[in-house]
Design a protein around this motif. Structure first.
Motif, PDB file in Angstrom:
ATOM      1  N   ASP A  67       5.695  -2.270 -10.253  1.00  0.00           N
ATOM      2  CA  ASP A  67       5.014  -3.530 -10.545  1.00  0.00           C
ATOM      3  C   ASP A  67       3.765  -3.576  -9.670  1.00  0.00           C
ATOM      4  N   PRO A  68       2.662  -2.988 -10.145  1.00  0.00           N
ATOM      5  CA  PRO A  68       1.491  -2.814  -9.274  1.00  0.00           C
ATOM      6  C   PRO A  68       0.937  -4.115  -8.723  1.00  0.00           C
ATOM      7  N   ASP A  69       0.973  -5.184  -9.507  1.00  0.00           N
ATOM      8  CA  ASP A  69       0.469  -6.463  -9.010  1.00  0.00           C
ATOM      9  C   ASP A  69       1.314  -6.958  -7.836  1.00  0.00           C
ATOM     10  N   LEU A  70       2.634  -6.795  -7.953  1.00  0.00           N
ATOM     11  CA  LEU A  70       3.531  -7.272  -6.901  1.00  0.00           C
ATOM     12  C   LEU A  70       3.385  -6.448  -5.637  1.00  0.00           C
ATOM     13  N   PHE A  71       3.314  -5.123  -5.770  1.00  0.00           N
ATOM     14  CA  PHE A  71       3.273  -4.329  -4.544  1.00  0.00           C
ATOM     15  C   PHE A  71       1.942  -4.480  -3.819  1.00  0.00           C
ATOM     16  N   VAL A  72       0.855  -4.708  -4.564  1.00  0.00           N
ATOM     17  CA  VAL A  72      -0.425  -4.976  -3.908  1.00  0.00           C
ATOM     18  C   VAL A  72      -0.388  -6.339  -3.220  1.00  0.00           C
ATOM     19  N   LYS A  73       0.212  -7.323  -3.879  1.00  0.00           N
ATOM     20  CA  LYS A  73       0.323  -8.652  -3.288  1.00  0.00           C
ATOM     21  C   LYS A  73       1.129  -8.597  -1.990  1.00  0.00           C
ATOM     22  N   LYS A  74       2.262  -7.883  -2.009  1.00  0.00           N
ATOM     23  CA  LYS A  74       3.087  -7.767  -0.804  1.00  0.00           C
ATOM     24  C   LYS A  74       2.339  -7.011   0.290  1.00  0.00           C
ATOM     25  N   ARG A  75       1.624  -5.962  -0.110  1.00  0.00           N
ATOM     26  CA  ARG A  75       0.855  -5.205   0.870  1.00  0.00           C
ATOM     27  C   ARG A  75      -0.169  -6.110   1.545  1.00  0.00           C
ATOM     28  N   ASP A  76      -0.817  -7.003   0.774  1.00  0.00           N
ATOM     29  CA  ASP A  76      -1.787  -7.923   1.356  1.00  0.00           C
ATOM     30  C   ASP A  76      -1.114  -8.879   2.339  1.00  0.00           C
ATOM     31  N   TRP A  77       0.077  -9.346   1.985  1.00  0.00           N
ATOM     32  CA  TRP A  77       0.805 -10.256   2.879  1.00  0.00           C
ATOM     33  C   TRP A  77       1.096  -9.583   4.223  1.00  0.00           C
ATOM     34  N   VAL A  78       1.688  -8.396   4.154  1.00  0.00           N
ATOM     35  CA  VAL A  78       2.122  -7.768   5.409  1.00  0.00           C
ATOM     36  C   VAL A  78       0.938  -7.241   6.218  1.00  0.00           C
ATOM     37  N   GLN A  79      -0.120  -6.843   5.531  1.00  0.00           N
ATOM     38  CA  GLN A  79      -1.304  -6.412   6.258  1.00  0.00           C
ATOM     39  C   GLN A  79      -1.918  -7.591   7.006  1.00  0.00           C
ATOM     40  N   THR A 106      -2.299  12.035  -8.414  1.00  0.00           N
ATOM     41  CA  THR A 106      -2.176  12.385  -6.997  1.00  0.00           C
ATOM     42  C   THR A 106      -3.346  11.823  -6.199  1.00  0.00           C
ATOM     43  N   LYS A 107      -4.545  11.937  -6.735  1.00  0.00           N
ATOM     44  CA  LYS A 107      -5.717  11.417  -6.024  1.00  0.00           C
ATOM     45  C   LYS A 107      -5.653   9.896  -5.914  1.00  0.00           C
ATOM     46  N   GLN A 108      -5.205   9.232  -6.981  1.00  0.00           N
ATOM     47  CA  GLN A 108      -5.066   7.776  -6.919  1.00  0.00           C
ATOM     48  C   GLN A 108      -4.161   7.367  -5.754  1.00  0.00           C
ATOM     49  N   VAL A 109      -3.028   8.041  -5.658  1.00  0.00           N
ATOM     50  CA  VAL A 109      -2.047   7.678  -4.637  1.00  0.00           C
ATOM     51  C   VAL A 109      -2.538   8.034  -3.241  1.00  0.00           C
ATOM     52  N   THR A 110      -3.058   9.241  -3.064  1.00  0.00           N
ATOM     53  CA  THR A 110      -3.473   9.654  -1.723  1.00  0.00           C
ATOM     54  C   THR A 110      -4.709   8.878  -1.255  1.00  0.00           C
ATOM     55  N   ASP A 111      -5.593   8.502  -2.168  1.00  0.00           N
ATOM     56  CA  ASP A 111      -6.704   7.625  -1.785  1.00  0.00           C
ATOM     57  C   ASP A 111      -6.162   6.279  -1.301  1.00  0.00           C
ATOM     58  N   TYR A 112      -5.145   5.800  -1.990  1.00  0.00           N
ATOM     59  CA  TYR A 112      -4.505   4.544  -1.578  1.00  0.00           C
ATOM     60  C   TYR A 112      -3.880   4.702  -0.196  1.00  0.00           C
ATOM     61  N   PHE A 113      -3.227   5.835   0.044  1.00  0.00           N
ATOM     62  CA  PHE A 113      -2.646   6.084   1.363  1.00  0.00           C
ATOM     63  C   PHE A 113      -3.718   6.097   2.452  1.00  0.00           C
ATOM     64  N   ASP A 114      -4.831   6.771   2.184  1.00  0.00           N
ATOM     65  CA  ASP A 114      -5.924   6.808   3.161  1.00  0.00           C
ATOM     66  C   ASP A 114      -6.352   5.393   3.537  1.00  0.00           C
ATOM     67  N   GLU A 115      -6.485   4.562   2.535  1.00  0.00           N
ATOM     68  CA  GLU A 115      -6.892   3.172   2.768  1.00  0.00           C
ATOM     69  C   GLU A 115      -5.825   2.414   3.548  1.00  0.00           C
ATOM     70  N   ALA A 116      -4.556   2.608   3.154  1.00  0.00           N
ATOM     71  CA  ALA A 116      -3.471   1.886   3.816  1.00  0.00           C
ATOM     72  C   ALA A 116      -3.347   2.278   5.280  1.00  0.00           C
ATOM     73  N   PHE A 117      -3.393   3.579   5.569  1.00  0.00           N
ATOM     74  CA  PHE A 117      -3.259   4.026   6.955  1.00  0.00           C
ATOM     75  C   PHE A 117      -4.454   3.577   7.794  1.00  0.00           C
ATOM     76  N   ALA A 118      -5.629   3.569   7.194  1.00  0.00           N
ATOM     77  CA  ALA A 118      -6.805   3.080   7.918  1.00  0.00           C
ATOM     78  C   ALA A 118      -6.688   1.598   8.232  1.00  0.00           C
ATOM     79  N   SER A 119      -5.889   0.869   7.436  1.00  0.00           N
ATOM     80  CA  SER A 119      -5.704  -0.562   7.645  1.00  0.00           C
ATOM     81  C   SER A 119      -4.522  -0.882   8.551  1.00  0.00           C
TER      82      SER A 119
END
Length: 355
Positions: A67-79, A106-119
């Motif tokens: 559920d991409p909308d939900l997991f992004v929303k939760k990620r915003d909350w915890v960040q 793979t690039k979509q996910v790993t780009d997302y990881f790069d952003e998440a770890f940087a945050s």
């Protein structure tokens, strides 16, 4: 007379050498602790204050990759909580599963990881929807060892980031409902997660075997099995699994009840033997309210419930005597100090960068 006094003084010095002059100062509050598995999405100052008072840091875990909308929303909350209270909250996002057949997935996910770890993210979560819900175009369940995930696991291994994997469910999910089981209440209220005699769901062994395949294919990946790796019902079996896969670790989130139904000496031996492989976690969950507000009564109840759980589990693992868990009295583990320190803090600190 002087000789007698010297003898008495020598005796007193010997006694003092064997007896602490002050009470043990290692109290529950004084020892730093990491709750490596919680879902505290509510941005409440009262919760942050509780964590500070009890000397806890929490890793907030996000679910919901399907559920991409939900997991992004939760990620915003915890960040946001991490940014506001960095000493009390770290966070662990999930990743999108809905675009898994895109050519650039793979690039979509790993780009997302790069952003998440940087945050400020510290690890990544893989949820039980893999193995139990999502399917491939042919209608087969997607297992955690599906080749589509291999580049993602490789990325995490290369970057030294753990994968927290909640795969399968407790073994009881595939067994008849048992009023004596610690999971009876949950599966009675959530029949959608109870699979007894269901032929449309993969069996427990199939999902665990797929996880084993991941560990074999990616020996440098640190994989933390959430909820005692869905093997909480038998610490001896879990120990054999840990022996076989040296890159596998577990947290105890929401599984203290399972441990309390096994002989305390057996569980204590497990913790001592695998003292470098087990992390503390609570699975405490507080969601953001629909309107973003809470009553004082609700907040007080949340905080009191969290503190009660933290103190009860501390007593079971670190204390002596007995404690009541899931309406049953059980003997505390009274783990050695070194094991307590690793379990509540050291193992998470060693395995998870950024803590």
């Amino acid at each position: 007379m002087l000789k007698l006094r010297a003898t008495i003084l020598a005796s007193l010095l010997t006694l003092l050498a064997c007896t602490p002059l002050v009470a043990d100062e290692r109290t529950f509050e004084s020892i730093p602790k990491i709750d490596a598995h919680a879902h505290m999405y509510a941005p409440l100052p009262e919760l942050a204050a509780l964590l500070e008072r009890l000397n806890f840091k929490v890793i907030n875990i996000c679910d919901g990759g399907n559920d991409p909308d939900l997991f992004v929303k939760k990620r915003d909350w915890v960040q946001a909580q991490h940014e506001k209270w960095p000493l009390r909250y770290a966070f662990c996002p999930s990743f999108d599963l809905t675009h898994r057949y895109d050519t650039d997935y793979t690039k979509q996910v790993t780009d997302y990881f790069d952003e998440a770890f940087a945050s400020g993210a510290v690890m990544i979560k893989l949820y039980k929807e893999v193995g139990l819900e999502i399917k491939d175009p042919a209608g087969n369940f997607v297992m955690p060892d599906d080749p589509i995930f291999d580049p993602i696991y490789d990325y995490l291994a290369t970057h030294g980031r753990p994968l927290l994997a909640h795969l399968a469910e407790p073994r009881a999910a595939w067994l008849p409902l048992d009023p004596e089981s610690v999971h009876y209440g949950y599966y009675s209220r959530h029949p959608e997660w109870h699979f007894y005699q269901r032929t449309d769901i993969p069996d427990w062994e199939r999902i665990i075997d797929a996880r084993s395949h991941v560990l074999e294919k990616h020996p440098t990946l640190t994989l933390i099995g959430a909820h005692l790796g869905s093997m909480a019902y038998d610490v001896a079996l879990l120990g054999e699994y840990l022996d076989k896969y040296p890159n596998f670790y577990v947290d105890i989130a929401a599984r203290t009840g399972d441990l309390s139904r096994q002989p305390s000496e057996k569980v204590r031996e497990f913790f001592v033997t695998y003292q470098d492989r087990v992390l503390y976690g609570s699975d405490i969950e507080y969601d953001v309210s629909e309107d973003g507000t809470y009553s004082e009564k609700a907040v007080a109840k949340m905080v009191a419930g969290a503190e009660k759980h933290y103190r009860m589990t501390w007593q079971y693992y670190a204390g002596a005597g007995s404690v009541t868990i899931k309406d049953r009295e059980t003997e505390c583990l009274n783990l050695p100090q070194e094991v307590v320190d690793k379990f509540f803090y050291g193992n998470a600190k060693r395995l998870i960068p950024g803590l």
